[in-house]
Design an enzyme around this catalytic site. Sequence first.
Site, PDB file in Angstrom:
ATOM      1  N   LYS A   6      -8.436   1.167  20.209  1.00  0.00           N
ATOM      2  CA  LYS A   6      -8.794   1.499  18.812  1.00  0.00           C
ATOM      3  C   LYS A   6      -9.339   0.251  18.107  1.00  0.00           C
ATOM      4  CE  LYS A   6      -4.681   3.463  17.941  1.00  0.00           C
ATOM      5  NZ  LYS A   6      -3.600   4.308  17.356  1.00  0.00           N
ATOM      6  N   GLU A  23       1.328   5.541   0.665  1.00  0.00           N
ATOM      7  CA  GLU A  23       0.797   6.786   1.251  1.00  0.00           C
ATOM      8  C   GLU A  23       1.239   7.979   0.416  1.00  0.00           C
ATOM      9  OE1 GLU A  23       1.007   7.685   5.634  1.00  0.00           O
ATOM     10  OE2 GLU A  23       2.127   9.405   4.870  1.00  0.00           O
ATOM     11  N   GLN A  26       4.489   3.688  12.424  1.00  0.00           N
ATOM     12  CA  GLN A  26       5.438   4.775  12.173  1.00  0.00           C
ATOM     13  C   GLN A  26       6.641   4.141  11.484  1.00  0.00           C
ATOM     14  OE1 GLN A  26       6.166   7.688  11.428  1.00  0.00           O
ATOM     15  NE2 GLN A  26       5.421   8.606  13.314  1.00  0.00           N
ATOM     16  N   PHE A  66      13.029  14.612  10.782  1.00  0.00           N
ATOM     17  CA  PHE A  66      11.641  14.185  10.924  1.00  0.00           C
ATOM     18  C   PHE A  66      11.546  13.023  11.919  1.00  0.00           C
ATOM     19  CE2 PHE A  66       7.791  11.987   9.133  1.00  0.00           C
ATOM     20  CZ  PHE A  66       6.897  12.926   9.621  1.00  0.00           C
ATOM     21  N   TYR A  79       3.158   2.348  16.964  1.00  0.00           N
ATOM     22  CA  TYR A  79       4.493   2.935  17.145  1.00  0.00           C
ATOM     23  C   TYR A  79       5.486   1.899  17.682  1.00  0.00           C
ATOM     24  CZ  TYR A  79       1.952   7.190  16.293  1.00  0.00           C
ATOM     25  OH  TYR A  79       1.170   8.146  15.689  1.00  0.00           O
ATOM     26  N   ASP A  96       0.834   2.485  25.158  1.00  0.00           N
ATOM     27  CA  ASP A  96       0.660   2.455  23.702  1.00  0.00           C
ATOM     28  C   ASP A  96      -0.218   1.278  23.282  1.00  0.00           C
ATOM     29  OD1 ASP A  96       2.024   4.672  22.963  1.00  0.00           O
ATOM     30  OD2 ASP A  96       3.561   3.642  21.799  1.00  0.00           O
ATOM     31  N   HIS A 151       3.705  -1.111   3.798  1.00  0.00           N
ATOM     32  CA  HIS A 151       3.104   0.203   3.538  1.00  0.00           C
ATOM     33  C   HIS A 151       4.239   1.184   3.269  1.00  0.00           C
ATOM     34  CE1 HIS A 151      -0.047   3.258   3.803  1.00  0.00           C
ATOM     35  NE2 HIS A 151       0.794   4.001   4.506  1.00  0.00           N
ATOM     36  N   SER A 157       0.876  -1.182   0.000  1.00  0.00           N
ATOM     37  CA  SER A 157       0.000   0.000   0.000  1.00  0.00           C
ATOM     38  C   SER A 157       0.909   1.226   0.000  1.00  0.00           C
ATOM     39  CB  SER A 157      -0.939  -0.020   1.214  1.00  0.00           C
ATOM     40  OG  SER A 157      -0.218  -0.255   2.398  1.00  0.00           O
ATOM     41  N   ALA A 195     -12.540  12.801  22.292  1.00  0.00           N
ATOM     42  CA  ALA A 195     -11.505  12.818  23.332  1.00  0.00           C
ATOM     43  C   ALA A 195     -10.343  11.903  22.982  1.00  0.00           C
ATOM     44  CB  ALA A 195     -12.126  12.407  24.662  1.00  0.00           C
ATOM     45  N   GLY A 211      -3.890  12.956  15.856  1.00  0.00           N
ATOM     46  CA  GLY A 211      -3.240  14.169  15.369  1.00  0.00           C
ATOM     47  C   GLY A 211      -2.346  14.770  16.438  1.00  0.00           C
ATOM     48  N   ASP A 212      -1.470  15.657  16.005  1.00  0.00           N
ATOM     49  CA  ASP A 212      -0.558  16.310  16.951  1.00  0.00           C
ATOM     50  C   ASP A 212      -1.228  17.537  17.551  1.00  0.00           C
ATOM     51  OD1 ASP A 212       1.549  14.559  16.629  1.00  0.00           O
ATOM     52  OD2 ASP A 212       2.238  15.588  14.817  1.00  0.00           O
TER      53      ASP A 212
HETATM   54  P1  FAD Z   1      -3.092   7.575  19.313  1.00  0.00           P
HETATM   55  O1  FAD Z   1      -2.686   6.263  18.748  1.00  0.00           O
HETATM   56  O2  FAD Z   1      -4.482   7.760  19.673  1.00  0.00           O
HETATM   57  O3  FAD Z   1      -2.223   7.881  20.581  1.00  0.00           O
HETATM   58  C1  FAD Z   1      -0.814   7.961  20.473  1.00  0.00           C
HETATM   59  C2  FAD Z   1      -0.200   7.819  21.825  1.00  0.00           C
HETATM   60  O4  FAD Z   1      -0.535   8.925  22.660  1.00  0.00           O
HETATM   61  C3  FAD Z   1      -0.673   6.622  22.580  1.00  0.00           C
HETATM   62  O5  FAD Z   1      -0.054   5.454  22.140  1.00  0.00           O
HETATM   63  C4  FAD Z   1      -0.339   7.036  23.988  1.00  0.00           C
HETATM   64  O6  FAD Z   1       1.005   6.886  24.236  1.00  0.00           O
HETATM   65  C5  FAD Z   1      -0.721   8.488  23.976  1.00  0.00           C
HETATM   66  N1  FAD Z   1      -2.119   8.594  24.399  1.00  0.00           N
HETATM   67  C6  FAD Z   1      -3.182   8.813  23.606  1.00  0.00           C
HETATM   68  N2  FAD Z   1      -4.312   8.850  24.330  1.00  0.00           N
HETATM   69  C7  FAD Z   1      -3.944   8.651  25.612  1.00  0.00           C
HETATM   70  C8  FAD Z   1      -4.636   8.599  26.840  1.00  0.00           C
HETATM   71  N3  FAD Z   1      -5.955   8.742  26.909  1.00  0.00           N
HETATM   72  N4  FAD Z   1      -3.932   8.398  27.976  1.00  0.00           N
HETATM   73  C9  FAD Z   1      -2.591   8.244  27.929  1.00  0.00           C
HETATM   74  N5  FAD Z   1      -1.877   8.303  26.806  1.00  0.00           N
HETATM   75  C10 FAD Z   1      -2.528   8.495  25.668  1.00  0.00           C
HETATM   76  N6  FAD Z   1      -0.792  13.136  11.631  1.00  0.00           N
HETATM   77  C11 FAD Z   1      -1.526  14.033  10.931  1.00  0.00           C
HETATM   78  O7  FAD Z   1      -1.723  15.168  11.376  1.00  0.00           O
HETATM   79  N7  FAD Z   1      -2.086  13.703   9.712  1.00  0.00           N
HETATM   80  C12 FAD Z   1      -1.933  12.465   9.167  1.00  0.00           C
HETATM   81  O8  FAD Z   1      -2.430  12.200   8.059  1.00  0.00           O
HETATM   82  C13 FAD Z   1      -1.162  11.485   9.878  1.00  0.00           C
HETATM   83  N8  FAD Z   1      -0.996  10.234   9.403  1.00  0.00           N
HETATM   84  C14 FAD Z   1      -0.302   9.315  10.149  1.00  0.00           C
HETATM   85  C15 FAD Z   1      -0.205   7.995   9.666  1.00  0.00           C
HETATM   86  C16 FAD Z   1       0.490   7.038  10.397  1.00  0.00           C
HETATM   87  C17 FAD Z   1       0.564   5.615   9.857  1.00  0.00           C
HETATM   88  C18 FAD Z   1       1.121   7.383  11.625  1.00  0.00           C
HETATM   89  C19 FAD Z   1       1.912   6.362  12.393  1.00  0.00           C
HETATM   90  C20 FAD Z   1       1.017   8.678  12.109  1.00  0.00           C
HETATM   91  C21 FAD Z   1       0.304   9.653  11.393  1.00  0.00           C
HETATM   92  N9  FAD Z   1       0.143  10.968  11.882  1.00  0.00           N
HETATM   93  C22 FAD Z   1      -0.597  11.888  11.145  1.00  0.00           C
HETATM   94  C23 FAD Z   1       0.800  11.393  13.130  1.00  0.00           C
HETATM   95  C24 FAD Z   1      -0.140  11.307  14.351  1.00  0.00           C
HETATM   96  O9  FAD Z   1      -1.230  12.175  14.199  1.00  0.00           O
HETATM   97  C25 FAD Z   1       0.662  11.694  15.571  1.00  0.00           C
HETATM   98  O10 FAD Z   1       1.651  10.745  15.854  1.00  0.00           O
HETATM   99  C26 FAD Z   1      -0.166  11.995  16.847  1.00  0.00           C
HETATM  100  O11 FAD Z   1       0.703  12.550  17.826  1.00  0.00           O
HETATM  101  C27 FAD Z   1      -0.809  10.778  17.457  1.00  0.00           C
HETATM  102  O12 FAD Z   1      -1.916  10.386  16.743  1.00  0.00           O
HETATM  103  P2  FAD Z   1      -2.349   8.824  16.821  1.00  0.00           P
HETATM  104  O13 FAD Z   1      -3.636   8.611  16.159  1.00  0.00           O
HETATM  105  O14 FAD Z   1      -1.222   8.005  16.405  1.00  0.00           O
HETATM  106  O15 FAD Z   1      -2.605   8.750  18.377  1.00  0.00           O
END
Ligand code: FAD
Length: 303
Positions: free
Chosen positions: A174, A23, A185, A225, A154, A167, A275, A21, A132, A114-115
């Site tokens: 999810k 991206e 990642q 990065f 990750y 994590d 991927h 796949s 949330a 998202g960040d």
């Molecule tokens: P999540 O998987 O929800 O959480 C990440 C980590 O944050 C968790 O593992 C945990 O350590 C901590 N965490 C989250 N919730 C909690 C909680 N309630 N309590 C304690 N700890 C918690 N970013 C973009 O802006 N746009 C994109 O298109 C994009 N695509 C991506 C694609 C991939 C394959 C990857 C790996 C990352 C991508 N990202 C993108 C980056 C991502 O948005 C960031 O890494 C962001 O900081 C975390 O989002 P996530 O969905 O991975 O978070």
Amino acid sequence: MNADHLMRPSRRQGGQDLAVSFEFFPPKNEEMETALWEAVDRLAPLAPDFVSVTYGAGGTTRERTHSTVARLVKDTTLKPAAHLTCVGSTRAEIHTILDDYKAAGVGHIVALRGDPPTGLGSTYEAHPEGFASTAELVKAARLHGDFEVSVSAYPEKHPESASFDVDLDVLQAKIDAGATRAITQFFFDNDVYFRFLDKAHKRGITIPILPGIVPVLNFKQTAAFASRCGASVPAWLAHRFEGLEHDLATRRLIAAAVAAEQVFDLLDQGISRFHFYTMNKADLVYAICHLIGVRSQTAGGVA
Ligand code: FAD
């Protein structure tokens, strides 16, 4: 002497059970637009499982992501997935975006938190009327349009994460919400990926966890990065690109060799789905796919 048995298993692979796949990111201007569609056109005949289009930090590419994905549905034979983040959006806004994707014929969402708008490192705060957690977004995408949902993973821990256990709890949440695939990642040391798979399997996580492979065309950029998103850069990798800052042609060859070595090693260890973070550039990814036996299937591409 028949040397066939001495060959690494991957060298004998015909590519029968491989799935790839790709991206892409939504283009900012006309020049980038041309580059994107050239890359799509070149990679489409490899018949990827799906292609995905990123969503700019804080939703900054909402329109561009939508129009790119909609064009992929309309003009190609590809199955696109739209990335979507929770950041800065109310639930109602996310529902509208999901409705728009459904109407455009998109059936797959890569759901992400998202960040934080102020960048990684600052504390993430959900929008007061938003989701949330990513798990809530996954659930919304499953219930609001029955989307197929992929999520992130990750292998070296999310940079904000207290531990691998947290994590894995987040990944499990999810999955419980309906995610059926994780994409990692990027990483350079395959051992970190296998250690992560091991931890995930021990926790009973069985969904596919696709390795995210990034081609290193510009080492300095990739290293910068990587340090922002918590991916380690092994010293051997830095060493391979050393002294080539002004030698693009050699860098390209090294990048192909490095990525091929990584992918062959994964293949040898039983991984068959990959991927690729294409950065909207096809050549290197195309070459690696060719090397592992993924060949042109149809005359797909841009109509
Ligand atoms: P999540 O998987 O929800 O959480 C990440 C980590 O944050 C968790 O593992 C945990 O350590 C901590 N965490 C989250 N919730 C909690 C909680 N309630 N309590 C304690 N700890 C918690 N970013 C973009 O802006 N746009 C994109 O298109 C994009 N695509 C991506 C694609 C991939 C394959 C990857 C790996 C990352 C991508 N990202 C993108 C980056 C991502 O948005 C960031 O890494 C962001 O900081 C975390 O989002 P996530 O969905 O991975 O978070």
